[in-house]
Motif scaffolding. Structure first.
Motif, mmCIF file in Angstrom:
data_model
loop_
_atom_site.group_PDB
_atom_site.id
_atom_site.type_symbol
_atom_site.label_atom_id
_atom_site.label_comp_id
_atom_site.label_asym_id
_atom_site.label_seq_id
_atom_site.Cartn_x
_atom_site.Cartn_y
_atom_site.Cartn_z
ATOM 1 N N ASP A 175 -4.837 2.836 6.188
ATOM 2 C CA ASP A 175 -5.526 1.555 6.124
ATOM 3 C C ASP A 175 -5.810 1.052 7.550
ATOM 4 O O ASP A 175 -4.902 0.979 8.376
ATOM 5 N N TYR A 188 -10.249 -14.825 6.790
ATOM 6 C CA TYR A 188 -9.540 -14.241 5.646
ATOM 7 C C TYR A 188 -8.313 -13.482 6.125
ATOM 8 O O TYR A 188 -7.222 -13.603 5.581
ATOM 9 N N LYS A 220 -6.193 -1.754 8.720
ATOM 10 C CA LYS A 220 -5.424 -2.948 9.097
ATOM 11 C C LYS A 220 -4.163 -2.575 9.883
ATOM 12 O O LYS A 220 -3.690 -3.335 10.699
ATOM 13 N N PHE A 248 -12.646 -3.899 0.491
ATOM 14 C CA PHE A 248 -13.169 -5.246 0.205
ATOM 15 C C PHE A 248 -14.064 -5.677 1.352
ATOM 16 O O PHE A 248 -15.110 -6.255 1.186
ATOM 17 N N TYR A 257 3.343 -10.053 -0.601
ATOM 18 C CA TYR A 257 2.620 -10.113 0.676
ATOM 19 C C TYR A 257 2.865 -11.463 1.361
ATOM 20 O O TYR A 257 3.160 -11.535 2.549
ATOM 21 N N GLY A 258 2.755 -12.545 0.574
ATOM 22 C CA GLY A 258 2.966 -13.892 1.118
ATOM 23 C C GLY A 258 4.372 -14.050 1.685
ATOM 24 O O GLY A 258 4.564 -14.644 2.746
ATOM 25 N N LEU A 293 -8.447 -13.321 -5.658
ATOM 26 C CA LEU A 293 -8.044 -12.624 -6.880
ATOM 27 C C LEU A 293 -8.852 -13.026 -8.115
ATOM 28 O O LEU A 293 -9.228 -12.176 -8.924
ATOM 29 N N THR A 298 -5.517 -15.931 7.802
ATOM 30 C CA THR A 298 -5.117 -17.145 7.100
ATOM 31 C C THR A 298 -3.603 -17.321 7.100
ATOM 32 O O THR A 298 -2.849 -16.340 7.124
ATOM 33 N N ALA A 323 -5.081 -5.270 -7.999
ATOM 34 C CA ALA A 323 -4.932 -6.525 -7.249
ATOM 35 C C ALA A 323 -4.915 -7.720 -8.194
ATOM 36 O O ALA A 323 -4.746 -8.859 -7.757
ATOM 37 N N HIS A 378 0.831 -1.208 0.000
ATOM 38 C CA HIS A 378 0.000 0.000 0.000
ATOM 39 C C HIS A 378 0.860 1.250 0.000
ATOM 40 O O HIS A 378 0.556 2.217 0.673
ATOM 41 N N ASP A 424 -8.911 0.248 -7.788
ATOM 42 C CA ASP A 424 -8.168 -0.444 -6.723
ATOM 43 C C ASP A 424 -8.123 -1.947 -7.014
ATOM 44 O O ASP A 424 -7.091 -2.600 -6.851
ATOM 45 N N ARG A 440 2.122 -8.532 -6.235
ATOM 46 C CA ARG A 440 1.708 -8.083 -4.900
ATOM 47 C C ARG A 440 1.391 -9.274 -3.991
ATOM 48 O O ARG A 440 1.709 -9.271 -2.809
ATOM 49 N N ALA A 441 0.718 -10.268 -4.559
ATOM 50 C CA ALA A 441 0.330 -11.426 -3.749
ATOM 51 C C ALA A 441 1.569 -12.156 -3.213
ATOM 52 O O ALA A 441 1.645 -12.482 -2.025
ATOM 53 N N THR A 463 0.291 -18.776 -0.748
ATOM 54 C CA THR A 463 -0.126 -17.643 -1.580
ATOM 55 C C THR A 463 -0.996 -18.061 -2.769
ATOM 56 O O THR A 463 -1.927 -17.346 -3.134
HETATM 57 P P1 ADP Z 1 -6.744 -4.027 -0.474
HETATM 58 O O1 ADP Z 1 -5.878 -2.974 0.118
HETATM 59 O O2 ADP Z 1 -6.795 -3.942 -1.969
HETATM 60 O O3 ADP Z 1 -8.085 -4.139 0.185
HETATM 61 P P2 ADP Z 1 -5.393 -6.115 0.965
HETATM 62 O O4 ADP Z 1 -4.875 -5.164 1.971
HETATM 63 O O5 ADP Z 1 -6.275 -7.226 1.397
HETATM 64 O O6 ADP Z 1 -6.057 -5.412 -0.268
HETATM 65 O O7 ADP Z 1 -4.160 -6.699 0.246
HETATM 66 C C1 ADP Z 1 -3.097 -5.945 -0.285
HETATM 67 C C2 ADP Z 1 -2.365 -6.790 -1.314
HETATM 68 O O8 ADP Z 1 -1.900 -7.964 -0.687
HETATM 69 C C3 ADP Z 1 -3.295 -7.239 -2.442
HETATM 70 O O9 ADP Z 1 -2.612 -7.246 -3.660
HETATM 71 C C4 ADP Z 1 -3.709 -8.620 -2.017
HETATM 72 O O10 ADP Z 1 -4.000 -9.458 -3.101
HETATM 73 C C5 ADP Z 1 -2.497 -9.103 -1.263
HETATM 74 N N1 ADP Z 1 -2.918 -10.054 -0.224
HETATM 75 C C6 ADP Z 1 -3.811 -9.853 0.773
HETATM 76 N N2 ADP Z 1 -4.001 -10.984 1.494
HETATM 77 C C7 ADP Z 1 -3.189 -11.909 0.927
HETATM 78 C C8 ADP Z 1 -2.908 -13.273 1.195
HETATM 79 N N3 ADP Z 1 -3.492 -13.934 2.174
HETATM 80 N N4 ADP Z 1 -2.022 -13.893 0.384
HETATM 81 C C9 ADP Z 1 -1.415 -13.244 -0.616
HETATM 82 N N5 ADP Z 1 -1.623 -11.962 -0.932
HETATM 83 C C10 ADP Z 1 -2.492 -11.297 -0.161
#
Ligand code: ADP
Ligand code: NI
Length: 216
Positions: free
Chosen positions: A61, A163, A63, A102, A139-140, A178, A166, A127, A24, A123, A135-136, A170
């Motif tokens: 955010d 969610y 989170k 989301f 993040y993973g 996705l 988890t 993704a 982000h 947005d 990005r995935a 990834t």
């Molecule tokens: P957003 O800010 O678009 O609501 P998230 O904060 O959930 O999305 O996620 C930010 C990025 O991290 C996105 O590209 C999302 O696909 C990725 N992401 C979120 N959760 C996971 C996960 N469990 N595994 C892999 N990638 C994730």
């Protein structure tokens, strides 16, 4: 053409997100802003509201702020007030930011507008596709997740808590989120743009599993 208000907002967000994590960071916001402008080429909406909301949508955010969902709208309101924008514009941008995550789309929707639809589509486009894949895995990796484990199957209809907490590989995220985004796009233009990015992810997964099995 970027007018003075947009330029000031851009600089404000850039400085605020200097230390943000990669998912982000400013570049995510910049891509969402570009996606929003691309959608605007084919959709009728209040351009100023869309651009401001795209720029400010991840300013705080929840989170990363103890689940405080009011912080982003609060920062946005105080910043936009300092630019002396009309109250209707400020209120609209704050409403978009409050309602477009989301999470919000899983329930409790309090506000809806064409401008929100466009920013949410923009947005979501970030993704999916090549950027979405990058990005995935980014993040993973940050969460120390494995890439893939054939024994751990993707879960449908997860609760918000599941969610968020988890620990699944990834690759599962593709099936849990996705690949579902294409059908959640709001605008016709967003849907069209999502098509090719969606296909790119399918091609990627196909190749990934081939290589996993030692095939060409
Ligand atoms: P957003 O800010 O678009 O609501 P998230 O904060 O959930 O999305 O996620 C930010 C990025 O991290 C996105 O590209 C999302 O696909 C990725 N992401 C979120 N959760 C996971 C996960 N469990 N595994 C892999 N990638 C994730
Ligand atoms: Ni975002």
């Amino acid at each position: 053409m970027t007018n003075g208000i947009i330029l000031k907002t851009k600089e404000f967000v850039q400085s605020k997100l200097k230390t943000a994590e990669a998912g982000h960071d400013w570049f995510h916001v910049e891509r969402v802003w570009k996606n929003a402008r691309l959608i605007l080429e084919n959709e009728t909406a209040n351009i100023m509201v869309v651009e401001l909301a795209a720029l400010l949508h991840d300013i705080a955010d929840s989170k990363f702020h103890d689940g405080d969902e009011e912080l982003g709208p609060r920062i946005t309101r105080s910043f936009l007030s300092s630019l002396h924008l009309e109250e209707t514009t400020i209120a609209h941008v704050c409403n978009i930011i409050k309602n477009m995550s989301f999470k919000a789309s899983l329930g409790k929707i309090e506000f809806w507008s064409k401008e929100l639809e466009i920013v949410q589509d923009a947005d979501r486009l970030d993704a999916i596709g090549a950027i979405g894949i990058a990005r995935a895995f980014n993040y993973g990796g940050y969460k120390n997740r494995s890439m893939y484990d054939p024994a751990i199957k993707p879960k449908e209809n997860q609760s918000k808590e599941e969610y968020k907490n988890t620990t699944a590989p990834t690759i599962n995220h593709f099936y849990e989120k996705l690949l579902l985004l294409k059908d959640k796009m709001n605008t016709e233009t967003g849907k069209r743009l999502a098509e090719s990015r969606h296909q790119y992810m399918l091609d990627f997964l196909h190749q990934f599993f081939n290589e996993w099995e030692g095939k060409q």
